[in-house]
Motif scaffolding. Structure first.
Motif, PDB file in Angstrom:
ATOM      1  N   SER A  29       0.818  -1.208   0.000  1.00  0.00           N
ATOM      2  CA  SER A  29       0.000   0.000   0.000  1.00  0.00           C
ATOM      3  C   SER A  29       0.854   1.261   0.000  1.00  0.00           C
ATOM      4  O   SER A  29       0.576   2.190  -0.740  1.00  0.00           O
ATOM      5  CB  SER A  29      -0.965   0.016   1.178  1.00  0.00           C
ATOM      6  OG  SER A  29      -0.260  -0.104   2.388  1.00  0.00           O
ATOM      7  N   LYS A  30       1.910   1.323   0.784  1.00  0.00           N
ATOM      8  CA  LYS A  30       2.722   2.540   0.868  1.00  0.00           C
ATOM      9  C   LYS A  30       4.032   2.450   0.090  1.00  0.00           C
ATOM     10  O   LYS A  30       4.447   3.398  -0.549  1.00  0.00           O
ATOM     11  CB  LYS A  30       3.019   2.875   2.326  1.00  0.00           C
ATOM     12  CG  LYS A  30       1.771   3.202   3.123  1.00  0.00           C
ATOM     13  CD  LYS A  30       2.140   3.790   4.456  1.00  0.00           C
ATOM     14  CE  LYS A  30       0.983   4.018   5.374  1.00  0.00           C
ATOM     15  NZ  LYS A  30      -0.157   4.670   4.879  1.00  0.00           N
ATOM     16  N   HIS A  31       4.704   1.323   0.171  1.00  0.00           N
ATOM     17  CA  HIS A  31       5.977   1.172  -0.536  1.00  0.00           C
ATOM     18  C   HIS A  31       6.281  -0.304  -0.729  1.00  0.00           C
ATOM     19  O   HIS A  31       5.715  -1.175  -0.070  1.00  0.00           O
ATOM     20  CB  HIS A  31       7.121   1.855   0.219  1.00  0.00           C
ATOM     21  CG  HIS A  31       7.361   1.290   1.587  1.00  0.00           C
ATOM     22  ND1 HIS A  31       8.084   0.146   1.792  1.00  0.00           N
ATOM     23  CD2 HIS A  31       6.951   1.702   2.798  1.00  0.00           C
ATOM     24  CE1 HIS A  31       8.120  -0.121   3.080  1.00  0.00           C
ATOM     25  NE2 HIS A  31       7.430   0.808   3.723  1.00  0.00           N
ATOM     26  N   THR A  32       7.192  -0.566  -1.653  1.00  0.00           N
ATOM     27  CA  THR A  32       7.666  -1.920  -1.919  1.00  0.00           C
ATOM     28  C   THR A  32       9.134  -1.843  -2.296  1.00  0.00           C
ATOM     29  O   THR A  32       9.614  -0.801  -2.773  1.00  0.00           O
ATOM     30  CB  THR A  32       6.828  -2.592  -3.036  1.00  0.00           C
ATOM     31  OG1 THR A  32       7.161  -3.971  -3.110  1.00  0.00           O
ATOM     32  CG2 THR A  32       7.019  -1.932  -4.385  1.00  0.00           C
ATOM     33  N   ASP A  33       9.856  -2.917  -2.044  1.00  0.00           N
ATOM     34  CA  ASP A  33      11.274  -2.979  -2.388  1.00  0.00           C
ATOM     35  C   ASP A  33      11.467  -3.917  -3.575  1.00  0.00           C
ATOM     36  O   ASP A  33      10.947  -5.038  -3.582  1.00  0.00           O
ATOM     37  CB  ASP A  33      12.100  -3.495  -1.205  1.00  0.00           C
ATOM     38  CG  ASP A  33      12.169  -2.490  -0.071  1.00  0.00           C
ATOM     39  OD1 ASP A  33      12.123  -1.272  -0.343  1.00  0.00           O
ATOM     40  OD2 ASP A  33      12.275  -2.918   1.094  1.00  0.00           O
ATOM     41  N   ILE A  34      12.231  -3.447  -4.547  1.00  0.00           N
ATOM     42  CA  ILE A  34      12.531  -4.217  -5.742  1.00  0.00           C
ATOM     43  C   ILE A  34      14.022  -4.505  -5.714  1.00  0.00           C
ATOM     44  O   ILE A  34      14.843  -3.580  -5.682  1.00  0.00           O
ATOM     45  CB  ILE A  34      12.112  -3.439  -7.004  1.00  0.00           C
ATOM     46  CG1 ILE A  34      10.596  -3.233  -6.971  1.00  0.00           C
ATOM     47  CG2 ILE A  34      12.558  -4.161  -8.265  1.00  0.00           C
ATOM     48  CD1 ILE A  34      10.124  -2.031  -7.679  1.00  0.00           C
ATOM     49  N   VAL A  35      14.379  -5.779  -5.682  1.00  0.00           N
ATOM     50  CA  VAL A  35      15.771  -6.205  -5.554  1.00  0.00           C
ATOM     51  C   VAL A  35      16.256  -6.733  -6.898  1.00  0.00           C
ATOM     52  O   VAL A  35      15.576  -7.522  -7.546  1.00  0.00           O
ATOM     53  CB  VAL A  35      15.901  -7.288  -4.462  1.00  0.00           C
ATOM     54  CG1 VAL A  35      17.329  -7.818  -4.384  1.00  0.00           C
ATOM     55  CG2 VAL A  35      15.464  -6.723  -3.110  1.00  0.00           C
TER      56      VAL A  35
END
Length: 100
Positions: A29-35
């Motif tokens: 909903s607020k943020h996500t991490d892409i590795v």
């Protein structure tokens, strides 16, 4: 390198190849991490997000470190599914992410 993500999925990312993992958390909903993995230092990478109609809603150019890199994606988006791509100019990877 073995990347352990929060949902318990293991993904093997070869340190000698450009590679992309799934974003976490997903849905978010607020943020996500892409590795992603970069085999070279200071590699220019393009990160783009599209809505399901194919409209580009985000683009940024990054200079990666050699090894594992993380993009923190924080943008106010409507709930739904989105497509993101990452490219080093040779290889392009595409994945889906969901905003809740």
């Amino acid at each position: 390198y073995v990347l352990h993500v929060t949902v318990g999925i293991e993904e093997n990312l070869d340190p000698n190849r450009f590679a992309l993992s799934h974003n976490q958390p997903n849905p978010f909903s607020k943020h996500t991490d892409i590795v992603y993995m970069s085999p070279r230092p200071n590699e220019e990478v393009e990160f783009v997000v599209y809505n399901m109609l194919g409209k580009r809603i985000h683009r940024e150019y990054l200079h990666s470190e050699q090894g594992i890199n993380t993009i923190r994606f924080e943008e106010a988006l409507q709930a739904g599914m989105y497509i993101y791509t990452i490219s080093n100019g040779v290889d392009v990877f595409t994945k889906k992410m969901t905003v809740k």
